[in-house]
Scaffold this motif. Sequence first.
Motif, mmCIF file in Angstrom:
data_model
loop_
_atom_site.group_PDB
_atom_site.id
_atom_site.type_symbol
_atom_site.label_atom_id
_atom_site.label_comp_id
_atom_site.label_asym_id
_atom_site.label_seq_id
_atom_site.Cartn_x
_atom_site.Cartn_y
_atom_site.Cartn_z
ATOM 1 N N PHE A 140 0.764 -1.238 0.023
ATOM 2 C CA PHE A 140 0.140 -0.047 0.032
ATOM 3 C C PHE A 140 0.678 1.235 0.080
ATOM 4 O O PHE A 140 0.570 2.326 -0.519
ATOM 5 C CB PHE A 140 -0.967 -0.006 1.165
ATOM 6 N N GLU A 141 2.361 1.123 0.554
ATOM 7 C CA GLU A 141 2.909 2.329 0.608
ATOM 8 C C GLU A 141 3.289 2.471 -1.087
ATOM 9 O O GLU A 141 3.275 3.687 -1.427
ATOM 10 C CB GLU A 141 4.167 2.188 1.215
ATOM 11 N N GLU A 142 3.722 1.584 -1.771
ATOM 12 C CA GLU A 142 4.038 1.647 -3.028
ATOM 13 C C GLU A 142 2.878 2.106 -4.024
ATOM 14 O O GLU A 142 3.095 2.936 -4.740
ATOM 15 C CB GLU A 142 4.664 0.203 -3.726
ATOM 16 N N LEU A 143 1.696 1.560 -3.641
ATOM 17 C CA LEU A 143 0.427 2.128 -4.390
ATOM 18 C C LEU A 143 0.291 3.533 -4.036
ATOM 19 O O LEU A 143 0.194 4.096 -5.158
ATOM 20 C CB LEU A 143 -0.524 1.258 -4.167
ATOM 21 N N GLU A 144 0.394 3.846 -2.870
ATOM 22 C CA GLU A 144 0.379 5.429 -2.572
ATOM 23 C C GLU A 144 1.235 6.178 -3.309
ATOM 24 O O GLU A 144 0.864 7.204 -3.984
ATOM 25 C CB GLU A 144 0.316 5.597 -1.226
ATOM 26 N N LEU A 145 2.397 5.890 -3.526
ATOM 27 C CA LEU A 145 3.426 6.674 -4.128
ATOM 28 C C LEU A 145 3.273 6.575 -5.441
ATOM 29 O O LEU A 145 3.296 7.591 -6.127
ATOM 30 C CB LEU A 145 4.885 5.985 -3.888
ATOM 31 N N ALA A 146 2.822 5.429 -6.070
ATOM 32 C CA ALA A 146 2.446 5.369 -7.431
ATOM 33 C C ALA A 146 1.406 6.155 -8.037
ATOM 34 O O ALA A 146 1.388 6.649 -9.249
ATOM 35 C CB ALA A 146 2.105 3.864 -7.925
ATOM 36 N N HIS A 147 0.530 6.395 -7.137
ATOM 37 C CA HIS A 147 -0.735 7.416 -7.443
ATOM 38 C C HIS A 147 -0.263 8.832 -7.668
ATOM 39 O O HIS A 147 -0.702 9.329 -8.459
ATOM 40 C CB HIS A 147 -1.658 7.188 -6.434
ATOM 41 N N GLY A 148 0.946 9.278 -6.844
ATOM 42 C CA GLY A 148 1.374 10.360 -7.106
ATOM 43 C C GLY A 148 2.537 10.721 -7.988
ATOM 44 O O GLY A 148 2.339 11.949 -8.690
ATOM 45 N N GLY A 150 2.621 9.009 -10.973
ATOM 46 C CA GLY A 150 2.215 8.325 -12.511
ATOM 47 C C GLY A 150 2.718 7.031 -12.687
ATOM 48 O O GLY A 150 2.529 6.573 -13.789
ATOM 49 N N ARG A 151 3.007 6.179 -11.846
ATOM 50 C CA ARG A 151 3.582 4.780 -11.850
ATOM 51 C C ARG A 151 2.397 3.872 -11.646
ATOM 52 O O ARG A 151 2.918 2.630 -11.925
ATOM 53 C CB ARG A 151 4.798 4.502 -11.043
ATOM 54 N N PHE A 152 1.414 4.136 -11.261
ATOM 55 C CA PHE A 152 0.246 3.469 -10.818
ATOM 56 C C PHE A 152 -0.016 2.406 -11.889
ATOM 57 O O PHE A 152 -0.021 1.099 -11.604
ATOM 58 C CB PHE A 152 -0.904 4.385 -10.319
ATOM 59 N N PRO A 153 -0.289 2.724 -13.229
ATOM 60 C CA PRO A 153 -0.648 1.670 -14.466
ATOM 61 C C PRO A 153 0.397 0.609 -14.324
ATOM 62 O O PRO A 153 -0.039 -0.535 -14.449
ATOM 63 C CB PRO A 153 -0.807 2.681 -15.390
ATOM 64 N N ARG A 154 1.725 0.818 -14.426
ATOM 65 C CA ARG A 154 2.866 0.081 -14.719
ATOM 66 C C ARG A 154 2.575 -0.786 -13.225
ATOM 67 O O ARG A 154 2.714 -2.153 -13.433
ATOM 68 C CB ARG A 154 4.017 0.664 -14.867
ATOM 69 N N LEU A 155 2.736 -0.369 -11.986
ATOM 70 C CA LEU A 155 2.758 -1.095 -10.902
ATOM 71 C C LEU A 155 1.374 -2.138 -10.747
ATOM 72 O O LEU A 155 1.721 -3.233 -10.495
ATOM 73 C CB LEU A 155 2.647 -0.352 -9.624
ATOM 74 N N PHE A 156 0.394 -1.650 -11.098
ATOM 75 C CA PHE A 156 -0.955 -2.355 -11.219
ATOM 76 C C PHE A 156 -0.776 -3.565 -12.068
ATOM 77 O O PHE A 156 -1.307 -4.604 -11.658
ATOM 78 C CB PHE A 156 -2.140 -1.491 -11.614
ATOM 79 N N ARG A 157 -0.438 -3.136 -13.542
ATOM 80 C CA ARG A 157 -0.060 -4.330 -14.304
ATOM 81 C C ARG A 157 0.684 -5.296 -13.766
ATOM 82 O O ARG A 157 0.416 -6.817 -13.886
ATOM 83 C CB ARG A 157 0.432 -3.734 -15.529
ATOM 84 N N SER A 158 2.005 -4.960 -13.214
ATOM 85 C CA SER A 158 2.838 -6.159 -12.568
ATOM 86 C C SER A 158 2.379 -7.024 -11.411
ATOM 87 O O SER A 158 2.530 -8.037 -11.335
ATOM 88 C CB SER A 158 3.952 -5.327 -11.968
ATOM 89 N N ILE A 159 1.565 -6.347 -10.820
ATOM 90 C CA ILE A 159 0.825 -7.019 -9.742
ATOM 91 C C ILE A 159 -0.650 -7.859 -10.115
ATOM 92 O O ILE A 159 -0.610 -9.074 -9.547
ATOM 93 C CB ILE A 159 0.150 -5.907 -8.570
ATOM 94 N N ARG A 181 -10.117 0.719 -2.241
ATOM 95 C CA ARG A 181 -10.405 1.136 -3.537
ATOM 96 C C ARG A 181 -9.153 0.089 -4.259
ATOM 97 O O ARG A 181 -9.359 -0.572 -5.355
ATOM 98 C CB ARG A 181 -10.552 2.408 -4.154
ATOM 99 N N ASP A 182 -7.953 0.241 -3.960
ATOM 100 C CA ASP A 182 -7.116 -0.141 -4.668
ATOM 101 C C ASP A 182 -7.122 -1.811 -4.592
ATOM 102 O O ASP A 182 -6.791 -2.587 -5.636
ATOM 103 C CB ASP A 182 -5.651 -0.107 -4.138
ATOM 104 N N LEU A 183 -7.389 -2.412 -3.502
ATOM 105 C CA LEU A 183 -7.537 -3.793 -3.207
ATOM 106 C C LEU A 183 -8.635 -4.491 -3.988
ATOM 107 O O LEU A 183 -8.412 -5.424 -4.672
ATOM 108 C CB LEU A 183 -7.767 -4.088 -1.571
ATOM 109 N N MET A 184 -9.681 -3.662 -3.993
ATOM 110 C CA MET A 184 -10.812 -4.011 -4.757
ATOM 111 C C MET A 184 -10.374 -4.236 -6.179
ATOM 112 O O MET A 184 -10.774 -5.215 -6.926
ATOM 113 C CB MET A 184 -11.959 -3.112 -4.495
ATOM 114 N N GLU A 185 -9.738 -3.324 -6.766
ATOM 115 C CA GLU A 185 -9.294 -3.157 -8.021
ATOM 116 C C GLU A 185 -8.321 -4.289 -8.378
ATOM 117 O O GLU A 185 -8.417 -5.033 -9.381
ATOM 118 C CB GLU A 185 -8.637 -1.891 -8.605
ATOM 119 N N ILE A 186 -7.242 -4.495 -7.414
ATOM 120 C CA ILE A 186 -6.518 -5.845 -7.876
ATOM 121 C C ILE A 186 -7.266 -7.137 -7.581
ATOM 122 O O ILE A 186 -6.909 -7.942 -8.722
ATOM 123 C CB ILE A 186 -5.419 -5.733 -6.616
ATOM 124 N N VAL A 187 -7.951 -7.326 -6.758
ATOM 125 C CA VAL A 187 -8.782 -8.697 -6.673
ATOM 126 C C VAL A 187 -9.674 -8.776 -7.626
ATOM 127 O O VAL A 187 -9.820 -10.125 -8.343
ATOM 128 C CB VAL A 187 -9.288 -8.804 -5.242
#
Length: 252
Positions: A140-148, A150-159, A181-187
Amino acid sequence: MLDHSTLDHLEALRLDGMAEAFAELESQDAAADFSHAEWLGLLVDREGASRETMRIEARMRPARLRHVGACPEDVDYRARRGLDKALFQSLLTGRWITDKRNLIITGPCGVGKTWLGCASAQTACRDGVTVAYKRKPRLFEELELAHGDGRFPRLFRSITKAQLLILDDWGPDQLTATQRRDLMEIVEERYGRGSTMITSQLPIKPWHDVIGEPTFADAILDRIVHNAYRLELEGQSMRKSVSKMDDENPQT
């Protein structure tokens, strides 16, 4: 007998396993009695083993498992922690990953949840499965930073694209709205497309409260729990047992 130009050619062709085996055989007197077929067979076997090792290492590196050295051959089935040996060995076949099912490992601190999870993941890497390991707090730390940044799409894909996602250390801290919300999107993205392994000190029942919002909790847990195998461990910390053994058998 082959000469050293052959060794140079093997290395130039990146047949490193063959080159290593060739150098070893040349240094052995007994190898002079081998037939050409025996030489060739030994070289090919070593090259095959070398390439398989490299393939496994290539899958292990991006997985970033917490216990890199954990392997199924070292599982201690004698430890008093309630590990279902038959179920665990069945899980090691990888069928649950092929079937896109999940695995939940629960139990008190120190009983080997993460280690067993990493041992299972190493088996998956051997079988050609892509693995992503994430500790829940760090995720969740990584996801929070990624939202800020612009890396969120790439991190989300890798997960979400990993065939096996490990969420380690599912803890007692309640999720924030963004984390839910992030966890819901992932699962949701992974549902029916990949397998998820969760390790937690908490039994499953309190997870609803950890997620925090009933609608999200129902949706998330429905996608994680209903098709999951469960390993429910118990007993005292194995770290304490090791420490006690060290105290009783001090090294000199």
